[in-house]
Every structure is written in C-alpha cells, then in structure tokens.
Design an enzyme around this catalytic site. Structure first.
Site, PDB file in Angstrom:
ATOM      1  N   TYR A   1     -20.961 -18.280 -19.177  1.00  0.00           N
ATOM      2  CA  TYR A   1     -20.715 -19.174 -20.322  1.00  0.00           C
ATOM      3  C   TYR A   1     -21.763 -20.294 -20.358  1.00  0.00           C
ATOM      4  O   TYR A   1     -22.357 -20.581 -21.404  1.00  0.00           O
ATOM      5  CB  TYR A   1     -19.297 -19.750 -20.194  1.00  0.00           C
ATOM      6  CG  TYR A   1     -18.970 -20.856 -21.168  1.00  0.00           C
ATOM      7  CD1 TYR A   1     -18.662 -20.578 -22.504  1.00  0.00           C
ATOM      8  CD2 TYR A   1     -18.942 -22.196 -20.762  1.00  0.00           C
ATOM      9  CE1 TYR A   1     -18.349 -21.601 -23.396  1.00  0.00           C
ATOM     10  CE2 TYR A   1     -18.636 -23.219 -21.641  1.00  0.00           C
ATOM     11  CZ  TYR A   1     -18.334 -22.906 -22.958  1.00  0.00           C
ATOM     12  OH  TYR A   1     -18.026 -23.938 -23.841  1.00  0.00           O
TER      13      TYR A   1
ATOM     14  N   LYS B   1     -24.652 -21.297 -23.228  1.00  0.00           N
ATOM     15  CA  LYS B   1     -24.744 -22.581 -23.953  1.00  0.00           C
ATOM     16  C   LYS B   1     -26.142 -23.199 -23.763  1.00  0.00           C
ATOM     17  O   LYS B   1     -26.672 -23.814 -24.697  1.00  0.00           O
ATOM     18  CB  LYS B   1     -23.646 -23.540 -23.498  1.00  0.00           C
ATOM     19  CG  LYS B   1     -22.239 -23.113 -23.940  1.00  0.00           C
ATOM     20  CD  LYS B   1     -22.098 -23.102 -25.469  1.00  0.00           C
ATOM     21  CE  LYS B   1     -20.649 -22.927 -25.914  1.00  0.00           C
ATOM     22  NZ  LYS B   1     -20.469 -22.967 -27.366  1.00  0.00           N
TER      23      LYS B   1
HETATM   24  N1  LIG Z   1     -12.342 -26.932 -25.006  1.00  0.00           N
HETATM   25  C1  LIG Z   1     -13.298 -27.498 -24.257  1.00  0.00           C
HETATM   26  O1  LIG Z   1     -13.067 -28.197 -23.255  1.00  0.00           O
HETATM   27  C2  LIG Z   1     -14.753 -27.309 -24.630  1.00  0.00           C
HETATM   28  C3  LIG Z   1     -15.718 -27.951 -23.829  1.00  0.00           C
HETATM   29  C4  LIG Z   1     -17.068 -27.813 -24.164  1.00  0.00           C
HETATM   30  C5  LIG Z   1     -17.418 -27.045 -25.261  1.00  0.00           C
HETATM   31  N2  LIG Z   1     -16.470 -26.422 -26.001  1.00  0.00           N
HETATM   32  C6  LIG Z   1     -16.912 -25.648 -27.175  1.00  0.00           C
HETATM   33  O2  LIG Z   1     -16.161 -26.034 -28.313  1.00  0.00           O
HETATM   34  C7  LIG Z   1     -15.981 -24.915 -29.191  1.00  0.00           C
HETATM   35  C8  LIG Z   1     -14.504 -24.696 -29.462  1.00  0.00           C
HETATM   36  O3  LIG Z   1     -13.833 -24.553 -28.223  1.00  0.00           O
HETATM   37  P1  LIG Z   1     -12.251 -24.346 -28.146  1.00  0.00           P
HETATM   38  O4  LIG Z   1     -11.810 -24.855 -26.827  1.00  0.00           O
HETATM   39  O5  LIG Z   1     -11.601 -24.824 -29.385  1.00  0.00           O
HETATM   40  O6  LIG Z   1     -12.197 -22.743 -28.109  1.00  0.00           O
HETATM   41  P2  LIG Z   1     -10.969 -21.733 -28.319  1.00  0.00           P
HETATM   42  O7  LIG Z   1      -9.680 -22.484 -28.426  1.00  0.00           O
HETATM   43  O8  LIG Z   1     -11.114 -20.675 -27.302  1.00  0.00           O
HETATM   44  O9  LIG Z   1     -11.305 -21.120 -29.772  1.00  0.00           O
HETATM   45  C9  LIG Z   1     -12.436 -20.320 -29.916  1.00  0.00           C
HETATM   46  C10 LIG Z   1     -12.567 -19.990 -31.391  1.00  0.00           C
HETATM   47  O10 LIG Z   1     -13.714 -19.137 -31.559  1.00  0.00           O
HETATM   48  C11 LIG Z   1     -13.308 -17.986 -32.292  1.00  0.00           C
HETATM   49  N3  LIG Z   1     -14.146 -16.834 -31.965  1.00  0.00           N
HETATM   50  C12 LIG Z   1     -14.362 -16.288 -30.743  1.00  0.00           C
HETATM   51  N4  LIG Z   1     -15.166 -15.221 -30.851  1.00  0.00           N
HETATM   52  C13 LIG Z   1     -15.461 -15.086 -32.177  1.00  0.00           C
HETATM   53  C14 LIG Z   1     -16.217 -14.163 -32.936  1.00  0.00           C
HETATM   54  N5  LIG Z   1     -16.854 -13.136 -32.352  1.00  0.00           N
HETATM   55  N6  LIG Z   1     -16.300 -14.335 -34.285  1.00  0.00           N
HETATM   56  C15 LIG Z   1     -15.656 -15.355 -34.890  1.00  0.00           C
HETATM   57  N7  LIG Z   1     -14.902 -16.258 -34.230  1.00  0.00           N
HETATM   58  C16 LIG Z   1     -14.803 -16.113 -32.892  1.00  0.00           C
HETATM   59  C17 LIG Z   1     -11.850 -17.775 -31.891  1.00  0.00           C
HETATM   60  O11 LIG Z   1     -11.218 -16.935 -32.843  1.00  0.00           O
HETATM   61  P3  LIG Z   1      -9.928 -16.008 -32.490  1.00  0.00           P
HETATM   62  O12 LIG Z   1      -8.722 -16.896 -32.682  1.00  0.00           O
HETATM   63  O13 LIG Z   1     -10.019 -14.911 -33.468  1.00  0.00           O
HETATM   64  O14 LIG Z   1     -10.085 -15.556 -31.069  1.00  0.00           O
HETATM   65  C18 LIG Z   1     -11.359 -19.210 -31.924  1.00  0.00           C
HETATM   66  O15 LIG Z   1     -11.122 -19.638 -33.246  1.00  0.00           O
HETATM   67  C19 LIG Z   1     -16.676 -23.754 -28.499  1.00  0.00           C
HETATM   68  O16 LIG Z   1     -17.992 -23.635 -28.970  1.00  0.00           O
HETATM   69  C20 LIG Z   1     -16.681 -24.148 -27.032  1.00  0.00           C
HETATM   70  O17 LIG Z   1     -17.691 -23.525 -26.311  1.00  0.00           O
HETATM   71  C21 LIG Z   1     -15.140 -26.532 -25.712  1.00  0.00           C
END
Ligand SMILES: NC(=O)c1ccc[n+]([C@@H]2O[C@H](COP(=O)([O-])OP(=O)(O)OC[C@H]3O[C@@H](n4cnc5c(N)ncnc54)[C@H](OP(=O)(O)O)[C@@H]3O)[C@@H](O)[C@H]2O)c1
Length: 269
Positions: A168, A172
């Site tokens: 991952y 990034k």
């Molecule tokens: N949460 C954290 O602590 C954190 C920290 C640093 C960075 N981030 C970044 O913030 C962003 C959001 O994170 P999150 O925690 O909200 O993630 P999450 O809850 O896992 O949600 C991921 C989202 O991406 C969608 N997705 C995954 N694969 C896809 C594909 N092939 N095509 C279209 N949509 C797809 C998922 O859709 P489905 O519902 O269909 O699976 C879901 O809506 C990401 O870029 C992540 O890397 C998060």
C-alpha cells in the site's frame, strides 16, 4: 456553481466529502461508486440533496470512467471544477508482513499484493485523471486532488521504523510521483495537481477485534517515534475532510505537484 467529482464515495472519507460538499446547494457533487447497490448511505444522501448525482464506475475500468465522464459532461456542459481521487485499495490481509516477511515459497503472494495496490491506487487514479481531464481543463477552478497517505512519505517511513503496509505504501509513493508528472505537464496551463494525505482516520465499518486493536497499538507506537507530540488517536472522517477541504481551498498553481498533509504541510498525523 462549482462542480466536484469524488471517487470512492460509497463509504469512509469519500462519503464524508460528499456529505460536506452537498451541504452547499450551489455545489454540484458527482459521487462515483463501483456499485450503487452497496452504497446505501450515499443513496440516502442523494435523495435528501438534489445537488448529488451518483455515478457508477470502477477506477480500473477505463471504459466505465469514460462513460461516467460523458454523463458529467452532459450535465455540466463539458466542465468539471474539482476532481478528487479518493478511491483506493487498502488491503489489510497481510499488512503486518514486511517485504521480506512472506514465507519462503509465497513470493507469488508478495507480487500479487504489490500488483493489486498499484493497479487501483496508481493506475486507477491515472485512468480517472485521463478520463476527466478534458472536463477539468474546460472548468474554471482546475484542481485535481489525489488522496494519498503519509505512509507514502520516504522520510517518515525511515524515522518511524514502520516497515509494514509496504505494498500500500509503495503504491501511494508512486501515486505522489504520478501527481508530480501531471503537474509538470499542466503547470503552464494553470491546472493544479496535488496529493493530500487525510491523516489517520477512523473509517472502520465495524468495531475492531482484540487482534486488530493489538496491531493498531503497535502501529501507533511506531508512528509516535516520527510524531512524538501526536496523541495516538485517529481523526473522525468529519474532522479530516474539513481539514483537507481547507487545504484544497488554499492551494494555488504555485503549489502544483505538492504532497501535503491535512495540515497543509509535512506533519502526517
Ligand atoms: N483511513 C485512513 O486512515 C487513511 C489514511 C491515509 C490515507 N487514506 C486514504 O484516504 C482515501 C479514503 O480512505 P478510506 O479510509 O475512506 O477508505 P475505505 O473506507 O476503505 O473506502 C475506500 C473507497 O474506495 C472505493 N474503491 C476501492 N477500489 C475501487 C475501485 N477499483 N473502483 C472504484 N472505487 C473503489 C471503495 O468502494 P467499495 O465500497 O465499492 O469497496 C470505497 O468507497 C484512500 O485513498 C486512502 O488511501 C486513508
């Protein structure tokens, strides 16, 4: 009437972007999901807010992205002001294995883990940008934001000693360079590209198991080495998205290509 397209809007941070942006009736919010039927909270939001339109596409399927871009173009007259690449794969199945920690004979699994994160988090974002860029170039704000992660930062990786979540994190870091490449190409035209980390955010859909809590505690200990002043608590999506939107607002073309945190600097927590 500023227009926004958010990918990964079914849940977590993406859903929160839609929630906050749709509060202003003058915003038009296009919410991209893989499957409408598995996004009940988003569908509920779109029935309450007529300025939200839900579109379906998978970021690894360029044809579906082009079809979604055509739908946006016909609704806006061919423009889009903000593209927010939020969708990502965050596979935690083997994330506590370091790069040399896969058992002998399981090299194929290591390759698969790296490939699938690159496929969604790098190639998926590039496809999304390519599909929507003609609309952004015709828009008035011209901001393309890709949600990255502090785990993609070289310096804090070494300082914290956090060797896990490697596939991952590698994806990034590669995303950050893709953002820089677009910035290099489009700076003169005034299209801004930036990678922004949202901080550590609680987007869990169910309460953590004791094992997950143990893993989380180990991760927090490592992160505290790089950020000694941090309280160890994840942000809620509401707070994180508010901060990221404020950073997006402040960015100008002088910042194009930047990789910043939700604080607007290099403090990842
Ligand atoms: N949460 C954290 O602590 C954190 C920290 C640093 C960075 N981030 C970044 O913030 C962003 C959001 O994170 P999150 O925690 O909200 O993630 P999450 O809850 O896992 O949600 C991921 C989202 O991406 C969608 N997705 C995954 N694969 C896809 C594909 N092939 N095509 C279209 N949509 C797809 C998922 O859709 P489905 O519902 O269909 O699976 C879901 O809506 C990401 O870029 C992540 O890397 C998060």
């Amino acid at each position: 009437m500023p227009s926004y397209l958010i990918t990964g809007a079914s849940r977590g941070i993406g859903l929160e972007f839609v929630r906050q942006l749709s509060k202003y009736p003058s915003n038009r919010v296009f919410a991209l999901v893989r499957n409408k039927h598995t996004a009940p909270q988003l569908l509920a939001l779109s029935t309450q807010h007529p300025n939200v339109r839900v579109l379906q596409a998978d970021v690894v399927d360029y044809a579906s992205l082009k079809a979604a871009a055509a739908e946006v173009a016909s609704a806006t007259g061919g423009t889009l002001d903000y593209l927010i690449n939020n969708a990502a794969l965050i596979d935690q199945e083997r994330h506590m294995l370091a790069l040399d920690g896969y058992p002998e004979g399981q090299e194929a699994l290591l390759e698969e883990d790296i490939h699938k994160h690159i496929q969604v988090n790098v190639i998926g974002v590039i496809h999304t940008i390519n599909a929507f860029l003609p609309l952004v170039r015709a828009g008035s704000t011209k901001k393309v934001i890709s949600i990255s992660s502090g785990l993609g930062d070289h310096a804090s990786t070494v300082v914290s000693g956090y060797a896990f979540s490697a596939p991952y994190s590698i994806s990034k870091a590669a995303l950050n360079l893709a953002v820089a490449k677009y910035a290099a190409q489009y700076k003169d035209e005034g299209v801004l590209f930036a990678a922004i980390s949202p901080g550590l955010v609680n987007t869990a859909q169910k309460p953590p198991s004791p094992e997950e809590l143990e893993v989380f505690a180990q991760m927090v200990e490592r992160f505290k080495v790089a950020a000694p002043g941090w309280d160890g608590r994840p942000l809620e999506p509401e707070q994180s998205v508010k901060m990221v939107l404020a950073v997006i607002d402040r960015l100008t073309i002088k910042d194009t290509g930047a990789f910043l945190s939700h604080h607007g600097n290099k403090e990842w927590l």
